[in-house]
Every structure is written in structure tokens, then in C-alpha cells.
Motif scaffolding. Sequence first.
Motif, PDB file in Angstrom:
ATOM      1  N   CYS A   1       0.809  -1.222   0.000  1.00 20.51           N
ATOM      2  CA  CYS A   1       0.000   0.000   0.000  1.00 20.51           C
ATOM      3  C   CYS A   1       0.844   1.276   0.000  1.00 20.51           C
ATOM      4  CB  CYS A   1      -0.951   0.001   1.190  1.00 20.51           C
ATOM      5  SG  CYS A   1      -0.128   0.240   2.775  1.00 20.51           S
ATOM      6  N   THR A   2       2.116   1.167   0.303  1.00 18.86           N
ATOM      7  CA  THR A   2       3.099   2.266   0.348  1.00 18.86           C
ATOM      8  C   THR A   2       3.082   3.062   1.655  1.00 18.86           C
ATOM      9  OG1 THR A   2       1.902   4.158  -0.639  1.00 18.86           O
ATOM     10  CG2 THR A   2       2.868   2.556  -2.172  1.00 18.86           C
ATOM     11  N   THR A   3       2.172   2.765   2.563  1.00 19.95           N
ATOM     12  CA  THR A   3       2.038   3.564   3.783  1.00 19.95           C
ATOM     13  C   THR A   3       3.315   3.616   4.602  1.00 19.95           C
ATOM     14  OG1 THR A   3      -0.325   3.126   3.902  1.00 19.95           O
ATOM     15  CG2 THR A   3       0.748   3.852   5.935  1.00 19.95           C
ATOM     16  N   CYS A   4       3.942   2.482   4.853  1.00 22.86           N
ATOM     17  CA  CYS A   4       5.102   2.490   5.757  1.00 22.86           C
ATOM     18  C   CYS A   4       6.287   3.213   5.139  1.00 22.86           C
ATOM     19  CB  CYS A   4       5.476   1.083   6.211  1.00 22.86           C
ATOM     20  SG  CYS A   4       5.963  -0.049   4.910  1.00 22.86           S
ATOM     21  N   TRP A   5       6.585   2.950   3.876  1.00 24.72           N
ATOM     22  CA  TRP A   5       7.750   3.620   3.308  1.00 24.72           C
ATOM     23  C   TRP A   5       7.469   5.070   2.972  1.00 24.72           C
ATOM     24  CZ3 TRP A   5       6.286  -0.831   0.257  1.00 24.72           C
ATOM     25  CH2 TRP A   5       5.731  -0.573  -0.988  1.00 24.72           C
ATOM     26  N   SER A   6       6.205   5.449   2.851  1.00 26.46           N
ATOM     27  CA  SER A   6       5.873   6.875   2.697  1.00 26.46           C
ATOM     28  C   SER A   6       5.967   7.591   4.042  1.00 26.46           C
ATOM     29  CB  SER A   6       4.454   7.041   2.149  1.00 26.46           C
ATOM     30  OG  SER A   6       4.355   6.513   0.862  1.00 26.46           O
ATOM     31  N   THR A   7       5.574   6.908   5.107  1.00 25.32           N
ATOM     32  CA  THR A   7       5.563   7.474   6.452  1.00 25.32           C
ATOM     33  C   THR A   7       6.958   7.526   7.068  1.00 25.32           C
ATOM     34  OG1 THR A   7       3.341   6.610   6.785  1.00 25.32           O
ATOM     35  CG2 THR A   7       4.571   7.202   8.764  1.00 25.32           C
ATOM     36  N   CYS A   8       7.743   6.478   6.844  1.00 26.50           N
ATOM     37  CA  CYS A   8       9.039   6.353   7.511  1.00 26.50           C
ATOM     38  C   CYS A   8      10.090   5.782   6.541  1.00 26.50           C
ATOM     39  CB  CYS A   8       8.878   5.467   8.739  1.00 26.50           C
ATOM     40  SG  CYS A   8      10.278   5.526   9.861  1.00 26.50           S
ATOM     41  N   PRO A   9      10.466   6.573   5.532  1.00 26.72           N
ATOM     42  CA  PRO A   9      11.414   6.076   4.519  1.00 26.72           C
ATOM     43  C   PRO A   9      12.822   5.822   5.053  1.00 26.72           C
ATOM     44  CG  PRO A   9      10.996   8.412   4.184  1.00 26.72           C
ATOM     45  CD  PRO A   9      10.035   7.938   5.256  1.00 26.72           C
ATOM     46  N   GLU A  10      13.108   6.296   6.256  1.00 27.90           N
ATOM     47  CA  GLU A  10      14.413   6.033   6.862  1.00 27.90           C
ATOM     48  C   GLU A  10      14.558   4.548   7.222  1.00 27.90           C
ATOM     49  OE1 GLU A  10      12.980  10.136   7.934  1.00 27.90           O
ATOM     50  OE2 GLU A  10      12.146   8.133   8.183  1.00 27.90           O
ATOM     51  N   ILE A  11      13.423   3.867   7.419  1.00 25.74           N
ATOM     52  CA  ILE A  11      13.428   2.478   7.890  1.00 25.74           C
ATOM     53  C   ILE A  11      12.832   1.510   6.868  1.00 25.74           C
ATOM     54  CG2 ILE A  11      12.631   0.903   9.711  1.00 25.74           C
ATOM     55  CD1 ILE A  11      14.702   3.050  10.610  1.00 25.74           C
ATOM     56  N   PHE A  12      11.802   1.931   6.150  1.00 24.77           N
ATOM     57  CA  PHE A  12      11.098   1.037   5.225  1.00 24.77           C
ATOM     58  C   PHE A  12      11.325   1.457   3.777  1.00 24.77           C
ATOM     59  CE2 PHE A  12       8.546   1.427   9.127  1.00 24.77           C
ATOM     60  CZ  PHE A  12       8.515   0.112   9.541  1.00 24.77           C
ATOM     61  N   GLU A  13      11.305   0.454   2.900  1.00 24.52           N
ATOM     62  CA  GLU A  13      11.389   0.718   1.467  1.00 24.52           C
ATOM     63  C   GLU A  13      10.665  -0.391   0.718  1.00 24.52           C
ATOM     64  OE1 GLU A  13      15.559   0.746   0.494  1.00 24.52           O
ATOM     65  OE2 GLU A  13      15.790  -1.399   0.852  1.00 24.52           O
ATOM     66  N   GLU A  14      10.357  -0.119  -0.537  1.00 22.37           N
ATOM     67  CA  GLU A  14       9.739  -1.123  -1.388  1.00 22.37           C
ATOM     68  C   GLU A  14      10.818  -2.048  -1.938  1.00 22.37           C
ATOM     69  OE1 GLU A  14       6.860  -1.482  -5.315  1.00 22.37           O
ATOM     70  OE2 GLU A  14       7.775   0.446  -4.845  1.00 22.37           O
ATOM     71  N   ASP A  15      10.557  -3.336  -1.890  1.00 20.81           N
ATOM     72  CA  ASP A  15      11.463  -4.315  -2.486  1.00 20.81           C
ATOM     73  C   ASP A  15      11.146  -4.379  -3.976  1.00 20.81           C
ATOM     74  OD1 ASP A  15      12.739  -6.619  -3.454  1.00 20.81           O
ATOM     75  OD2 ASP A  15      12.556  -7.636  -1.524  1.00 20.81           O
ATOM     76  N   PRO A  16      12.082  -4.001  -4.842  1.00 20.97           N
ATOM     77  CA  PRO A  16      11.798  -3.986  -6.278  1.00 20.97           C
ATOM     78  C   PRO A  16      11.530  -5.377  -6.860  1.00 20.97           C
ATOM     79  CG  PRO A  16      14.116  -3.509  -5.880  1.00 20.97           C
ATOM     80  CD  PRO A  16      13.437  -3.556  -4.541  1.00 20.97           C
ATOM     81  N   LYS A  17      11.917  -6.418  -6.155  1.00 21.79           N
ATOM     82  CA  LYS A  17      11.705  -7.781  -6.655  1.00 21.79           C
ATOM     83  C   LYS A  17      10.259  -8.248  -6.497  1.00 21.79           C
ATOM     84  CE  LYS A  17      16.429  -9.247  -5.881  1.00 21.79           C
ATOM     85  NZ  LYS A  17      17.339 -10.061  -5.071  1.00 21.79           N
ATOM     86  N   ASP A  18       9.613  -7.857  -5.400  1.00 18.99           N
ATOM     87  CA  ASP A  18       8.245  -8.342  -5.170  1.00 18.99           C
ATOM     88  C   ASP A  18       7.241  -7.235  -4.840  1.00 18.99           C
ATOM     89  OD1 ASP A  18       8.814  -7.720  -2.498  1.00 18.99           O
ATOM     90  OD2 ASP A  18       9.073  -9.800  -1.906  1.00 18.99           O
ATOM     91  N   GLY A  19       7.708  -5.981  -4.742  1.00 20.41           N
ATOM     92  CA  GLY A  19       6.813  -4.855  -4.479  1.00 20.41           C
ATOM     93  C   GLY A  19       6.379  -4.715  -3.029  1.00 20.41           C
ATOM     94  N   MET A  20       6.832  -5.614  -2.165  1.00 20.27           N
ATOM     95  CA  MET A  20       6.441  -5.560  -0.760  1.00 20.27           C
ATOM     96  C   MET A  20       7.426  -4.722   0.056  1.00 20.27           C
ATOM     97  SD  MET A  20       5.086  -9.345   0.064  1.00 20.27           S
ATOM     98  CE  MET A  20       5.305 -10.460  -1.310  1.00 20.27           C
ATOM     99  N   SER A  21       6.979  -4.365   1.230  1.00 14.17           N
ATOM    100  CA  SER A  21       7.813  -3.583   2.128  1.00 14.17           C
ATOM    101  C   SER A  21       8.966  -4.416   2.671  1.00 14.17           C
ATOM    102  CB  SER A  21       6.962  -3.075   3.296  1.00 14.17           C
ATOM    103  OG  SER A  21       7.745  -2.303   4.166  1.00 14.17           O
ATOM    104  N   ARG A  22      10.085  -3.747   2.921  1.00 13.67           N
ATOM    105  CA  ARG A  22      11.232  -4.378   3.574  1.00 13.67           C
ATOM    106  C   ARG A  22      11.949  -3.321   4.402  1.00 13.67           C
ATOM    107  NH1 ARG A  22      15.401  -5.224  -1.546  1.00 13.67           N
ATOM    108  NH2 ARG A  22      15.983  -3.038  -1.755  1.00 13.67           N
ATOM    109  N   ILE A  23      12.804  -3.789   5.300  1.00 12.32           N
ATOM    110  CA  ILE A  23      13.631  -2.902   6.113  1.00 12.32           C
ATOM    111  C   ILE A  23      14.810  -2.449   5.251  1.00 12.32           C
ATOM    112  CG2 ILE A  23      15.016  -2.706   8.230  1.00 12.32           C
ATOM    113  CD1 ILE A  23      12.012  -3.328   8.724  1.00 12.32           C
ATOM    114  N   VAL A  24      15.168  -1.174   5.331  1.00  5.15           N
ATOM    115  CA  VAL A  24      16.325  -0.704   4.566  1.00  5.15           C
ATOM    116  C   VAL A  24      17.573  -1.445   5.043  1.00  5.15           C
ATOM    117  CG1 VAL A  24      15.328   1.585   4.091  1.00  5.15           C
ATOM    118  CG2 VAL A  24      16.807   1.265   6.078  1.00  5.15           C
ATOM    119  N   GLU A  25      18.485  -1.666   4.152  1.00  6.66           N
ATOM    120  CA  GLU A  25      19.651  -2.514   4.421  1.00  6.66           C
ATOM    121  C   GLU A  25      20.427  -2.110   5.667  1.00  6.66           C
ATOM    122  OE1 GLU A  25      23.383  -4.507   2.024  1.00  6.66           O
ATOM    123  OE2 GLU A  25      22.337  -2.825   1.106  1.00  6.66           O
TER     124      GLU A  25
END
Length: 75
Positions: A14-38
Amino acid sequence: MPTVTIKRSDCTSCTTCWSTCPEIFEEDPKDGMSRIVEQYRKNGDLATGEIPDEHAPCVQEAVDLCPVSIITLSA
């Protein structure tokens, strides 16, 4: 350090987490789901991270806003 966990299998991209807190969350380009930034991943796990205390408020906001309640934050 607080720990954040995403139940990625239930993510709706839905993009909510990575829009709200991009310092911690991002979209995984492989599956489109949220992941923790490296930088904050625990042992390379896309779904679990250890975050600095200063990011806890923004992660908590993402937890609260997640429409499918798949993000958890623990001390």
C-alpha cells in the motif's frame, strides 16, 4: 535498540510504511512488498530490523497507519 518486524507475506504494498518512515522502510523492487532498509536489517533479514531510538516515533506511526497491521515494534 528497538526491533521492528514486518510480516511480509501479508503485505499489500500500500506504500504507507515507506511513505511514512522512509528512513526504515522501502519497497522491495523484486516483489513490491515492504522491507527494512539494508542499514538496519538484522542479520540481512528483509523483515526484521534493529533501529536507533530516534526512529522509533516514525516507525510507531507506520505501525499505527498500516491498514493490514503487519508491522510490529518492540523494545
